[in-house]
Write an enzyme that holds these catalytic residues in place. Structure first.
Site, short mmCIF file in Angstrom:
data_model
loop_
_atom_site.label_atom_id
_atom_site.label_comp_id
_atom_site.label_asym_id
_atom_site.label_seq_id
_atom_site.Cartn_x
_atom_site.Cartn_y
_atom_site.Cartn_z
N CYS A 37 0.84 -1.13 -0.10
CA CYS A 37 0.18 0.08 -0.09
C CYS A 37 0.92 1.04 0.05
O CYS A 37 1.80 1.30 0.62
CB CYS A 37 -0.90 0.23 1.19
SG CYS A 37 -2.14 -1.24 1.47
N ASN A 76 -1.78 2.42 5.52
CA ASN A 76 -0.84 1.10 5.25
C ASN A 76 -0.49 0.52 6.37
O ASN A 76 0.27 1.34 7.35
CB ASN A 76 0.56 1.88 4.50
CG ASN A 76 1.52 0.92 4.07
OD1 ASN A 76 1.07 -0.41 4.23
ND2 ASN A 76 2.79 1.27 4.20
N GLY A 77 -0.76 -0.67 6.54
CA GLY A 77 -0.01 -1.37 7.69
C GLY A 77 -1.45 -2.61 8.08
O GLY A 77 -2.29 -2.85 7.12
N GLU A 129 18.98 -16.59 -7.57
CA GLU A 129 18.38 -15.12 -7.89
C GLU A 129 17.82 -15.36 -9.13
O GLU A 129 16.97 -14.54 -9.51
CB GLU A 129 19.77 -14.14 -7.68
CG GLU A 129 19.35 -12.82 -8.37
CD GLU A 129 18.28 -12.19 -7.73
OE1 GLU A 129 17.64 -12.58 -6.60
OE2 GLU A 129 17.72 -10.91 -8.13
N LYS A 184 14.11 -14.14 -10.35
CA LYS A 184 13.67 -13.19 -11.32
C LYS A 184 12.65 -13.61 -12.25
O LYS A 184 11.65 -13.09 -12.48
CB LYS A 184 14.93 -12.67 -12.13
CG LYS A 184 15.86 -11.68 -11.25
CD LYS A 184 15.30 -10.43 -11.14
CE LYS A 184 14.45 -10.24 -9.70
NZ LYS A 184 15.54 -10.16 -8.36
N LYS A 234 6.30 -4.02 -3.87
CA LYS A 234 7.63 -3.91 -3.81
C LYS A 234 8.36 -3.81 -2.36
O LYS A 234 9.48 -4.35 -2.26
CB LYS A 234 8.24 -2.27 -4.27
CG LYS A 234 9.50 -2.13 -4.43
CD LYS A 234 10.34 -2.45 -5.35
CE LYS A 234 11.89 -2.41 -5.10
NZ LYS A 234 12.55 -3.23 -6.18
O1 M6R Z 1 13.42 -4.05 0.41
P1 M6R Z 1 14.00 -5.65 0.72
O2 M6R Z 1 15.60 -5.53 0.07
O3 M6R Z 1 14.11 -6.02 2.17
O4 M6R Z 1 13.31 -6.53 0.15
C1 M6R Z 1 13.36 -7.73 0.11
C2 M6R Z 1 12.38 -8.68 -0.88
O5 M6R Z 1 10.80 -8.24 -0.86
C3 M6R Z 1 12.77 -8.27 -2.33
O6 M6R Z 1 14.23 -8.65 -2.66
C4 M6R Z 1 12.15 -9.14 -3.15
O7 M6R Z 1 12.24 -10.77 -3.05
C5 M6R Z 1 12.03 -8.83 -4.56
N1 M6R Z 1 10.63 -8.54 -5.39
C6 M6R Z 1 12.99 -9.73 -5.41
O8 M6R Z 1 13.04 -9.35 -6.94
#
Ligand code: M6R
Length: 613
Positions: free
Chosen positions: A2, A101-102, A485, A489, A608
């Site tokens: 959010c 948000n939360g 990784e 992706k 994100k």
């Molecule tokens: O903001 P952060 O680095 O703590 O986020 C960790 C994960 O949520 C983040 O890396 C997630 O796995 C990505 N979508 C990967 O591309």
């Protein structure tokens, strides 16, 4: 998880709110809404789906002269992603409106009590209780009603509240969810993070946990939620600018961010390493030779891609600095019976600095006496404020949900930190440290030189394999986390099932998956496990698996194994390979997702920054 925005000033509010929401859409995109006061009444427009749908619905209101309002883009936690559950939410009178948000953890019991007192609810969300609680306590003083309402609420929140009958004020508050205030000339802003503010101002105030803010056109007043005592805090100027959060001609943020990696890596090491002398300068880590020598263990703590950065760094730190390293998934770490004390250094790694599990793990380790040095990208984020020190990655805003430049800049910061530890612990010769620094410094230009070629080959491979239903990624040693990784992706943006595996483990199970339909992506630099990797890939070939190999230019073994080959340069030191092998894997995932018509920057079900458990 959010995104929220708020504005009070002299500009027409709808375009301001929409612009802010656009830069926050990566935080959640299943529904969106805005609310503003007009002639003592509240106007509210909400829409299920992407922000563009809300934008269309707002067309007729764009020119409203109102100069105050709030908005929200949602990633559903409580209640399905419907229009009814979209924020903002109102009280029974329809004059108090809240974006949040939360998670309000005790919302069910609060809702029962409020319903018993006659309040009528119109959504399934936890947030709506906040609007009704404010209504319950409102006696002409909005900030006081919000303060009292928040004392009843358990859980996490970043919120903005508007009352149509007092349209010259906004109230904001935060507890365990990010919130930043923007300070302008005769105007003020509320946003979940910095990029939403950048088109308007670079002067920001970070709200701390358990604080609230009252915003009007001339000032922002901060106070404690607990007792209303005043808090004084100056604004800070951020160095990011608005252009950094734009696509700059690229089709997607993800692609732009992949191409920004040379600059992001350079920004991360600039001013911290000195090739002539081999000096490393990271005063922000607060380490000394004495503290480094006393360490008994290092814990790297992270989620998702950041966890993969940690897994990679384990090889460097253990090999160079001779300290045992544990790489912990924060969501598991936080529920374990931890063996942590003050001889252990904990390094949370997070792009956003707001990931709930990483933050919770940090707090536990800190309570147990561990020193905390964060690796983080976002200035002023919660993790940076709770750590004892932060090594910023300086990658610039990362908007694409799939993490790319944040990963390689985390690798850069961890590489430098590993060298610093080795220097302090006297476990590497100074000459070796100098060579490793010299190698890192060449990485940005190496990527710049090759990225177009990798991209072209990735497009060809994507056109061959975009219809596959499963992928297997294999690597050994430093390339094992890179395989993980690569698989992450691919799955997160193309929705193709993908597994990353340590190549040597394949014979213990996954080899059963191999048939003529399964693409196997293998990273095979000429390092000390090269021969082993070749044998593993032969095993795939003999079972008719499809091989996609990433290896060194001119490697004839590889060209005999497969025509699906991405060639990378031989680096002076195999320890640097993760910096370059990662990039074609990002490009393959991007091109496959594109070929499948997926929403690359906003993949389904994701957000994100994961600020809830
Ligand atoms: O903001 P952060 O680095 O703590 O986020 C960790 C994960 O949520 C983040 O890396 C997630 O796995 C990505 N979508 C990967 O591309």
């Amino acid at each position: 998880m959010c995104g929220i925005v708020g504005y009070i000033g002299s500009r027409r509010v709808i375009p301001v709110l929409l612009q802010g929401l656009k830069s926050l859409e990566y935080r959640g995109y299943d529904s969106a809404g805005v609310a503003w006061p007009e002639k003592g009444e509240l106007k509210r427009v909400r829409a299920k789906g992407k922000l563009s749908i809300l934008e269309d619905a707002l067309e007729e209101f764009r020119a409203t002269a109102t100069t105050v309002g709030i908005g929200h883009t949602r990633w559903a936690t409580h209640g399905e992603p419907t229009r009814e559950n979209a924020h903002p939410h109102t009280d029974c009178s329809g004059s108090i409106v809240v974006v949040h948000n939360g998670i309000i953890e005790n919302y069910a019991s609060l809702k029962r009590e409020l319903e018993a007192q006659g309040h009528r609810f119109s959504s399934d969300t936890d947030t709506e209780v906040l609007a009704h609680l404010v209504e319950k306590y409102l006696d002409g003083d909005l900030p006081e009603a919000v303060r009292r309402a928040l004392q009843d609420a358990e859980g996490s929140f970043a919120l903005a509240v508007l009352w149509a009958r007092e349209p010259d004020m906004l109230v904001a508050a935060r507890k365990q969810s990010p919130l930043v205030l923007g300070v302008g000339e005769g105007e003020a802003f509320i946003a979940s993070d910095i990029p939403a503010l950048l088109p308007f101002t670079r002067d920001v105030i970070f709200l701390e946990d358990d604080e609230m803010a009252i915003l009007d056109r001339s000032a922002i007043h901060l106070m404690k939620i607990t007792d209303g005592t005043r808090v004084n805090r100056e604004s800070e100027r951020v160095t990011w600018d608005a252009a950094m959060a734009e696509k700059a001609g690229y089709k997607h943020f993800m692609l732009k961010e992949i191409y920004e990696q040379p600059q992001a890596i350079l920004n991360t090491f600039r001013g911290r390493i000195e090739p002539e002398t081999g000096e490393i300068s990271l005063p922000e880590a607060g380490l000394t030779p004495e503290t480094a020598k006393k360490l008994t263990r290092i814990v790297l703590l992270a989620c998702g891609t950041s966890w993969h950065a940690g897994l990679t760094a384990k090889y460097w730190i253990e090999s160079w600095a001779r300290i045992p390293v544990e790489v912990e998934l924060a969501s598991e770490f936080r529920y374990r019976d931890l063996l942590i004390d003050d001889s252990i250094l904990t390094i949370p790694i997070s792009q956003s600095g707001e990931t709930a599990d990483t933050l919770a793990g940090l707090r536990l380790a800190k309570e147990l006496g561990s020193r905390i040095i964060a690796i983080c990208n976002v200035l002023g984020s919660t993790i940076t404020r709770e750590a004892h020190g932060t090594v910023y990655t300086h990658a610039g805003p990362e908007i694409g949900v799939a993490s790319t430049k944040a990963f390689t800049s985390q690798l850069t910061a961890l590489y430098i930190l590993a060298l610093l530890l080795s220097s302090f612990r006297e476990t590497l010769e100074h000459e070796t440290i100098k060579q490793k620094i010299a190698g890192l410094i060449k990485i940005p230009e190496t990527i710049l030189y090759h990225i177009e070629t990798w991209h072209d080959t990735s497009k060809k491979l994507a056109s061959r394999f975009y219809e596959a239903t499963d992928f297997l990624y294999l690597g050994r040693h430093l390339n094992f986390p890179i395989a993980l990784e690569g698989a992450l992706k691919l799955k997160e943006i193309s929705y193709i099932h993908a597994e990353g595996y340590a190549a040597g483990e394949m014979k213990h199970g996954p080899i059963a998956l191999i048939d003529r339909t399964l693409p196997v992506v293998a990273t095979i630099p000429r390092d000390h496990v090269y021969e082993k990797m070749i044998s593993n890939v032969e095993e795939v070939k003999s079972r008719r698996g499809i091989i996609i190999a990433l290896g060194e230019e001119g490697d004839e073994n590889l060209s005999q194994l497969t025509e699906n080959l991405i060639e990378l340069p031989r680096l002076p030191d195999p320890d640097l390979n993760p910096f370059i092998y990662t990039i074609p894997l990002q490009l393959i995932a991007y091109e496959i997702a594109l070929a499948r018509g997926c929403d690359v920057d906003q993949p389904r079900n994701l957000a994100k920054s994961v600020t809830v458990e």
